[in-house]
Design a protein around this motif. Sequence first.
Motif, short mmCIF file in Angstrom:
data_model
loop_
_atom_site.label_atom_id
_atom_site.label_comp_id
_atom_site.label_asym_id
_atom_site.label_seq_id
_atom_site.Cartn_x
_atom_site.Cartn_y
_atom_site.Cartn_z
N ARG A 82 0.83 -1.21 0.00
CA ARG A 82 0.00 0.00 0.00
C ARG A 82 0.86 1.25 0.00
N SER A 83 1.94 1.18 0.72
CA SER A 83 2.83 2.34 0.78
C SER A 83 3.45 2.60 -0.59
N ASN A 84 3.79 1.51 -1.27
CA ASN A 84 4.33 1.64 -2.63
C ASN A 84 3.36 2.35 -3.54
N ARG A 85 2.07 2.12 -3.31
CA ARG A 85 1.06 2.80 -4.12
C ARG A 85 0.88 4.25 -3.69
N GLY A 86 1.66 4.65 -2.69
CA GLY A 86 1.58 6.03 -2.24
C GLY A 86 0.36 6.34 -1.43
N GLU A 87 -0.13 5.38 -0.72
CA GLU A 87 -1.36 5.64 0.03
C GLU A 87 -1.12 6.36 1.36
N PHE A 88 0.12 6.32 1.83
CA PHE A 88 0.36 6.90 3.16
C PHE A 88 1.16 8.18 3.09
N SER A 89 0.98 8.97 4.12
CA SER A 89 1.72 10.22 4.23
C SER A 89 1.60 10.64 5.67
N SER A 90 2.18 11.81 5.99
CA SER A 90 2.09 12.25 7.37
C SER A 90 0.65 12.50 7.79
N GLY A 91 -0.24 12.63 6.81
CA GLY A 91 -1.64 12.90 7.15
C GLY A 91 -2.42 11.63 7.43
N TYR A 92 -1.99 10.54 6.84
CA TYR A 92 -2.72 9.29 7.04
C TYR A 92 -1.74 8.13 7.00
N TYR A 93 -1.48 7.55 8.15
CA TYR A 93 -0.55 6.42 8.17
C TYR A 93 -1.01 5.39 9.19
N THR A 94 -2.30 5.42 9.52
CA THR A 94 -2.82 4.54 10.57
C THR A 94 -2.38 3.08 10.41
N PRO A 95 -2.61 2.46 9.24
CA PRO A 95 -2.26 1.04 9.14
C PRO A 95 -0.80 0.76 9.44
#
Lengths: 532, 337, 214
Positions: free
Chosen positions: C175-188
């Motif tokens: 998921r991270s590779n798909r760029g889904e996370f950032s400082s605004g959303y990284y819950t998982p």
Amino acid sequence: MSGHTEVGNYLTHPKGFWSWVTTIDHKRIGIMYMATTMTFFFIGGIFALLVRLELLTPGLTVMSADTYNKFFTYHGAIMVFMFIIPIIPAALGNFFLPIMIGAKDVAFPRLNLASYYIFISGAALAVWALMAHGADTGWTFYTPYSIRTNTSVVLVALGVFVMGFSSILTGLNFITTVHKLRCPGMTFYRMPLFVWAVYATAIIQVLATPVIGITTLLLVMERVLKIGIFDPALGGDAVLFQHFFWFYSHPAVYIMILPGMGIISEVIPVFARKHIFGYKAIAYSSLAIAGISFIVWGHHMFVSGQSPLANLLFSVLTMFVAIPTAIKVFNWTATLYKGSISLKTPMLYAVSFLFMFTIGGLTGLFLAALSVDVHLHDTYFVVAHFHYVMMGGTVMGLLAGLHYWWPKMFGKMYNEWGGKISWALIFIGFNMTFFTQFFLGYLGMPRRYYDYPPQYAGLNMISTIGSWFLFAGFLLMLIYFIRSFFSKEKAADNPWGGKTLEWQIPSPPTEHNFHETPTVTGKPYDYGVVKL
Amino acid sequence: MIAMLLFQWRLPQASNFAPMVDRLFDFILWFSIISFLIIVVGMVFFLFKYWRKKIPEDKSAYITGHTKTEMSVAFFLLVVVMVIFYWGWIDYKAMKTAPEDALEINVIARQWLWQFQYADGKMLTNELVVPKDKPVSLIMTSQDVLHSFYVPDFRIKQDVLPKMYTNVWFVANKTGPYQVFCAEYCGTSHSQMLAKVKVLEPDDFEQWQMTGELPEGMETKVAPAEASAAVSGAAASTQGEPLAEKGKTLFSNKGCTACHSVTGAAGVGPTLKGLFGHPVELVDGQKVNVDENYIRQSITEPQSNMVKGFQPIMPTFKGQLSEEEINALISFIKSLK
Amino acid sequence: MNHAVTHPVPHHFDSAEQAFQASKLGVWLFLVTEILLFGGLFVAYTIFRGLYPATFHEASHHLNKVLGSINTVVLICSSLSMALGVDRVRQNDPNKAHQYMLLTLFFAVCFLIIKYVEYTHKFHEGLLPGAHFTFAGLKDDPKAPLFFSLYFMMTGLHGIHVLVGMGLIAWVLIRSNRGEFSSGYYTPVELVGIYWHLVDLIWIYLFPLLYLIG
Ligand code: HEA
Ligand code: HEA
Ligand code: CUA
Ligand SMILES: [Cu+2]
């Protein structure tokens, strides 16, 4: 409130089979749980009828000893793991807990659906194993018998393991929901008592269920790999299994009763049009019961050979648990005082709860007293005790809640006369079936007995006849509930005059419960404030 | 038919414990009846007094609770349940402490019958003969799964476990046959795992011990009324040599004499003279009292309780001795005063 | 802005903060249940060790302390790299984060390989649970098999948790590779991190109890 214009209700709003099986709406999941667990109740009930039929006369009546042993195992296991533990929290709790605290859903809707499917898989596995290969250990799976028997203990235990996960996830979801999703103004002391009760239950679910998980896992390993932890022949300790089992299963009896008590705390004030007596005492006693429930498990093992010192401790601790329960019972009775009472079906069930649960609870004291339990342990006295608390307590609470919330859930009213008649049948049938069993137990008839000496014949016959009244009562109930779906008449949004949030929204509720997040300004049982 | 339904509701009291247990039972019963009546009569009274036939208005007294009353009720109940607890504990403690001079009988439970092994070598199946007014102590073990020895008329019950001993004792104070049930679920014939305790006058008991004859009316006969239904497992008895004698023979046949003296002299292994009932010190410094369970363990799992000052050389006899033989050895070791 | 589009706050929450807090509470509760699951085994261990101290002492000598210690270090390293990975995600540094997570996976694989070596060795020697125990050295101590029953149950269950944890790390990695996370959303990522630390923590208890009592 009746003008729900832009959206349809949750039952019809997205339409179609697929929209149900993939739903993440807590209300639909609640309904699915309810349909499933009620089905298990009827199946478990049919096995109960067969058990009672066999006991109609001494000796062989209709089935062999092995069949009998399987049937009471099916009855106990189905009733406990697939009906009474899940039903109130997962069905009614799922439906109403979020609404009652002004939330749009539970904290983890997807997890909620997952826990339903986990439950279904576990139940399917267990039921399939029961039907295909049978199991004859009793619902308690005591070792070493459960290691030796050639029935399919492994699959049933795995089923219980899987269902345990579902219970854990439900509990976890509810705790988080209560902590994080209360609407503005919904302080802890403004929460309806049903929410408190389900919250306390959820704590037990989260803390106790993992232990039954590891216990069933060890039992499976014991059978598959012969690890010997519970097998004295391999150096293990058979009584250790009992400790593990009851460490979960005693708290589990409060998983069963607390939500039922929660329903009673809702129904009595509404039908007495009166503020509940001692709100905080009832709320905290749920937590107290949950807490104490973890340290009394040894009272199931007074004659198992555990040390007298342990027996002393477990006996005294068990006595403590009676106190918070007693406070609740007194407070419910006191709530009726100077009320303005209407005896509709939900209220009839609520007062029969008081009647029968009190008997069940008080007979718990006999069992908690060491010397008396030596005589009564594993006799029909225990069977009568736990049916009075589970059937006379939890099931009465469930039926009160089912009738109370039926119009809210389905927007239809059941037939009130049908309700009253079936209540009477169940009340009479229940007491006939189980009150006799207190005598049987005191007179020494052991439980799990396929056959019994002739001096017990008369009482057994009365008991069996009572079970047929129960059957008639439940059959009638099934009929009028089904009929109510086809009734043209719509139920009112608030037919009973409830003050909690679920009665302030349309019946049936819309998909997201509230058009906008409500703000709460008062307490949930403020009756009698507005004097006319 | 009606007569059958009008059952007798008190159980016979046939042991020293029966009146004791019944007294506490009655106390809780009366207390329960009173609390039940307070709650249910109160409830029914309120229901009728405040019942509104029409859908009621929100008219009721605004009472939200009364902490003082709640607390005092809770306190009162606490006192009562503590009384119940303490009373139960005192009586229970009496049930747990068998007097020294009790007549000891070994019990072996198995799916699905009971065997009673007497010191004089008698072995009875599904039939236990005891003298009246004399304490009897049962030393019980199981060959397979859990069972539970239950005599309702004596108000005693104790689970019987495999690979270890549990105890129960009583003084029977009325003659007659009494029903023994197996109260722990043990499989197919759990409900047929029945036996009879036959309580005889002391004279008759002596007579029985000598000749094996039971007095009039106590013979091993199935009463006609019982024949139809629960038939207690057929009783049988054999007379072998006295238990301690048998143990003595085993003790030399199984080679125990190679390492153990019975005279007091230490050999490769500790002497077994005067062992029973006295404390021994184990390698980890722990002191334990020698009872049946200890000796049993020493024989089947010698390494699990190593005596201080000895080497772990005693072989295990696990699986080489039957329950009867272990009982005999223990009986012999007990006799080495 | 961008992440708000990919991750709208679920409808039943009022704010992203509320959603995050709820998830966190949920995971903590879940960890409690995990601890209790192992708790049952710890209790069984404590009881049997109390009953047969000599046996346990003796039997633990047959575990490989060196491999056990190496594995402890490996897991602690993996916990560290996971913590760093989470921190990198939080700092909007996806590339570093990926490296750390891959490193964590690498350590996990090492752990399992070492465990595999240990297991095969035990199998070979007949140091097996319960009835399958055939090791000659402890043959006449009838309680020794119990120790190995507990050993295999505890480490086996832990091993399954390692596998599940690896699956979860792989999942957030993708998921991270798909760029889904950032400082605004990284819950998982945060939650998987917490889970991984628990798996590590359980080992930290298992290791001394099983390997070091001798
Ligand atoms: C819903 C489930 C439920 C509930 C709520 C209870 C409640 C209680 N139970 Fe029960 N119990 C079971 C389900 C339940 N039980 C089951 C399933 C078994 C058997 C399992 C098996 O073996 O298969 C069992 C078995 C069982 C045993 C073991 C018996 C044996 O096997 O020998 C004991 C012993 O202490 C016991 C005690 C109690 C006590 C003291 C309470 C208390 O919580 C009751 C408290 C309530 C009251 C006391 C009544 C209300 C109060 C008053 C009217 C005020 C006046 C009273 C005083 C306080 C003095 N129960
Ligand atoms: C929630 C728990 C629960 C409930 C509700 C019940 C309900 C009933 N139970 Fe049971 N019972 C247990 C939990 C429960 N039981 C447990 C845990 C045991 C111990 C097992 C063990 O020892 O291991 C036990 C054991 C047990 C025994 C003892 C067996 C033995 O020891 O040998 C008996 C005997 O009388 C009995 C009877 C009954 C009866 C008559 C009912 C009745 O109240 C049932 C009423 C319900 C119905 C009659 C169903 C009606 C069905 C319909 C209307 C369906 C019609 C529809 C179609 C045909 C499509 N139960
Ligand atoms: Cu033996 Cu039941
Ligand atoms: Cu209990």
